[in-house]
Design a protein around this motif. Structure first.
Motif, mmCIF file in Angstrom:
data_model
loop_
_atom_site.group_PDB
_atom_site.id
_atom_site.type_symbol
_atom_site.label_atom_id
_atom_site.label_comp_id
_atom_site.label_asym_id
_atom_site.label_seq_id
_atom_site.Cartn_x
_atom_site.Cartn_y
_atom_site.Cartn_z
ATOM 1 N N VAL A 52 0.837 -1.204 0.000
ATOM 2 C CA VAL A 52 0.000 0.000 0.000
ATOM 3 C C VAL A 52 0.872 1.254 0.000
ATOM 4 N N GLU A 53 1.863 1.286 0.848
ATOM 5 C CA GLU A 53 2.719 2.471 0.915
ATOM 6 C C GLU A 53 3.502 2.660 -0.390
ATOM 7 N N ALA A 54 3.978 1.568 -0.978
ATOM 8 C CA ALA A 54 4.710 1.657 -2.243
ATOM 9 C C ALA A 54 3.801 2.184 -3.350
ATOM 10 N N ALA A 55 2.557 1.729 -3.385
ATOM 11 C CA ALA A 55 1.613 2.211 -4.395
ATOM 12 C C ALA A 55 1.317 3.695 -4.203
ATOM 13 N N LEU A 56 1.154 4.116 -2.966
ATOM 14 C CA LEU A 56 0.888 5.530 -2.694
ATOM 15 C C LEU A 56 2.064 6.419 -3.096
ATOM 16 N N GLU A 57 3.263 5.846 -3.053
ATOM 17 C CA GLU A 57 4.475 6.580 -3.452
ATOM 18 C C GLU A 57 4.759 6.444 -4.947
ATOM 19 N N GLY A 58 3.907 5.701 -5.665
ATOM 20 C CA GLY A 58 4.095 5.513 -7.095
ATOM 21 C C GLY A 58 5.169 4.506 -7.449
ATOM 22 N N LYS A 59 5.533 3.665 -6.493
ATOM 23 C CA LYS A 59 6.600 2.678 -6.704
ATOM 24 C C LYS A 59 6.067 1.261 -6.919
ATOM 25 N N ALA A 60 4.755 1.094 -6.854
ATOM 26 C CA ALA A 60 4.129 -0.227 -7.055
ATOM 27 C C ALA A 60 2.732 0.010 -7.610
ATOM 28 N N GLY A 61 2.145 -1.061 -8.111
ATOM 29 C CA GLY A 61 0.818 -0.966 -8.699
ATOM 30 C C GLY A 61 -0.290 -0.977 -7.660
ATOM 31 N N ALA A 62 -1.364 -0.262 -7.967
ATOM 32 C CA ALA A 62 -2.513 -0.203 -7.068
ATOM 33 C C ALA A 62 -3.204 -1.560 -6.958
ATOM 34 N N ALA A 63 -3.255 -2.319 -8.049
ATOM 35 C CA ALA A 63 -3.918 -3.623 -8.023
ATOM 36 C C ALA A 63 -3.222 -4.582 -7.060
ATOM 37 N N GLU A 64 -1.904 -4.578 -7.074
ATOM 38 C CA GLU A 64 -1.149 -5.450 -6.174
ATOM 39 C C GLU A 64 -1.346 -5.029 -4.725
ATOM 40 N N ALA A 65 -1.412 -3.727 -4.500
ATOM 41 C CA ALA A 65 -1.625 -3.218 -3.147
ATOM 42 C C ALA A 65 -3.009 -3.619 -2.640
ATOM 43 N N GLN A 66 -4.009 -3.484 -3.503
ATOM 44 C CA GLN A 66 -5.358 -3.872 -3.108
ATOM 45 C C GLN A 66 -5.416 -5.365 -2.813
ATOM 46 N N GLU A 67 -4.763 -6.153 -3.632
ATOM 47 C CA GLU A 67 -4.747 -7.606 -3.426
ATOM 48 C C GLU A 67 -4.114 -7.957 -2.078
ATOM 49 N N ALA A 68 -3.010 -7.321 -1.740
ATOM 50 C CA ALA A 68 -2.341 -7.594 -0.465
ATOM 51 C C ALA A 68 -3.207 -7.150 0.713
ATOM 52 N N PHE A 69 -3.865 -5.992 0.577
ATOM 53 C CA PHE A 69 -4.741 -5.502 1.644
ATOM 54 C C PHE A 69 -5.941 -6.433 1.813
ATOM 55 N N ALA A 70 -6.526 -6.876 0.717
ATOM 56 C CA ALA A 70 -7.670 -7.796 0.773
ATOM 57 C C ALA A 70 -7.261 -9.121 1.417
ATOM 58 N N ALA A 71 -6.067 -9.606 1.089
ATOM 59 C CA ALA A 71 -5.584 -10.858 1.688
ATOM 60 C C ALA A 71 -5.437 -10.707 3.199
ATOM 61 N N LEU A 72 -4.913 -9.570 3.639
ATOM 62 C CA LEU A 72 -4.771 -9.315 5.073
ATOM 63 C C LEU A 72 -6.137 -9.302 5.747
ATOM 64 N N CYS A 73 -7.076 -8.559 5.183
ATOM 65 C CA CYS A 73 -8.403 -8.446 5.787
ATOM 66 C C CYS A 73 -9.122 -9.784 5.831
ATOM 67 N N ASN A 74 -8.977 -10.560 4.765
ATOM 68 C CA ASN A 74 -9.572 -11.890 4.728
ATOM 69 C C ASN A 74 -8.936 -12.794 5.783
ATOM 70 N N HIS A 75 -7.617 -12.788 5.847
ATOM 71 C CA HIS A 75 -6.883 -13.603 6.819
ATOM 72 C C HIS A 75 -7.263 -13.226 8.256
ATOM 73 N N ALA A 76 -7.469 -11.929 8.502
ATOM 74 C CA ALA A 76 -7.779 -11.442 9.837
ATOM 75 C C ALA A 76 -9.262 -11.592 10.192
ATOM 76 N N GLY A 77 -10.081 -11.938 9.202
ATOM 77 C CA GLY A 77 -11.499 -12.120 9.457
ATOM 78 C C GLY A 77 -12.281 -10.830 9.610
ATOM 79 N N VAL A 78 -11.776 -9.733 9.038
ATOM 80 C CA VAL A 78 -12.475 -8.447 9.157
ATOM 81 C C VAL A 78 -13.164 -8.038 7.853
ATOM 82 N N LEU A 79 -12.992 -8.826 6.810
ATOM 83 C CA LEU A 79 -13.607 -8.531 5.527
ATOM 84 C C LEU A 79 -15.095 -8.866 5.582
ATOM 85 N N VAL A 80 -15.923 -7.919 5.179
ATOM 86 C CA VAL A 80 -17.372 -8.120 5.160
ATOM 87 C C VAL A 80 -17.750 -8.488 3.737
ATOM 88 N N ARG A 81 -18.428 -9.574 3.562
ATOM 89 C CA ARG A 81 -18.821 -10.026 2.221
ATOM 90 C C ARG A 81 -20.254 -9.661 1.920
#
Length: 81
Positions: A52-81
Motif C-alpha cells: 500500500v505504501e509503495a503504491a501511494l508513493e508511485g513505486k508499485a501498482g494499485a492492483a497489487e496493493a489492493q490484493e495484499a490488503f484484501a488478503a490481510l483483511c480476509n486472513h484477519a477475518g475483518v472482511l465483510v462479504r
C-alpha cells in the motif's frame, strides 16, 4: 496523500469495532493499516503495509496493493462479504 481508487471497493469491520467501514481508496487502506492492532500484525500485515505504501508513493501498482490488503483483511477475518 494520494487517493488511488480501488478497482473494487471493500467493506471491513475493523478489530474491536461494531461499525462497518467502506474502503474505496488506498489512502483509506493506509489509515486502517496505521490503526491495525500491534498484537495482530504479522507477515500478512507487513506485506499489505509495504504494498500500500509503495503504491501511494508511485513505486508499485494499485492492483497489487489492493490484493495484499484484501488478503490481510480476509486472513484477519475483518472482511465483510
Amino acid at each position: 496523500m494520494a487517493q488511488l481508487m480501488l478497482s473494487t471497493p471493500m467493506r471491513i469491520k475493523p478489530h474491536g469495532s461494531d461499525t462497518i467501514r467502506d474502503i474505496t481508496t488506498l489512502g483509506d487502506a493506509s489509515e486502517i493499516l496505521i490503526d491495525w492492532p500491534q498484537a495482530k500484525r504479522g507477515p500478512f500485515y507487513q506485506a499489505a503495509r509495504e504494498q500500500v505504501e509503495a503504491a501511494l508513493e508511485g513505486k508499485a501498482g494499485a492492483a497489487e496493493a489492493q490484493e495484499a490488503f484484501a488478503a490481510l483483511c480476509n486472513h484477519a477475518g475483518v472482511l465483510v462479504r
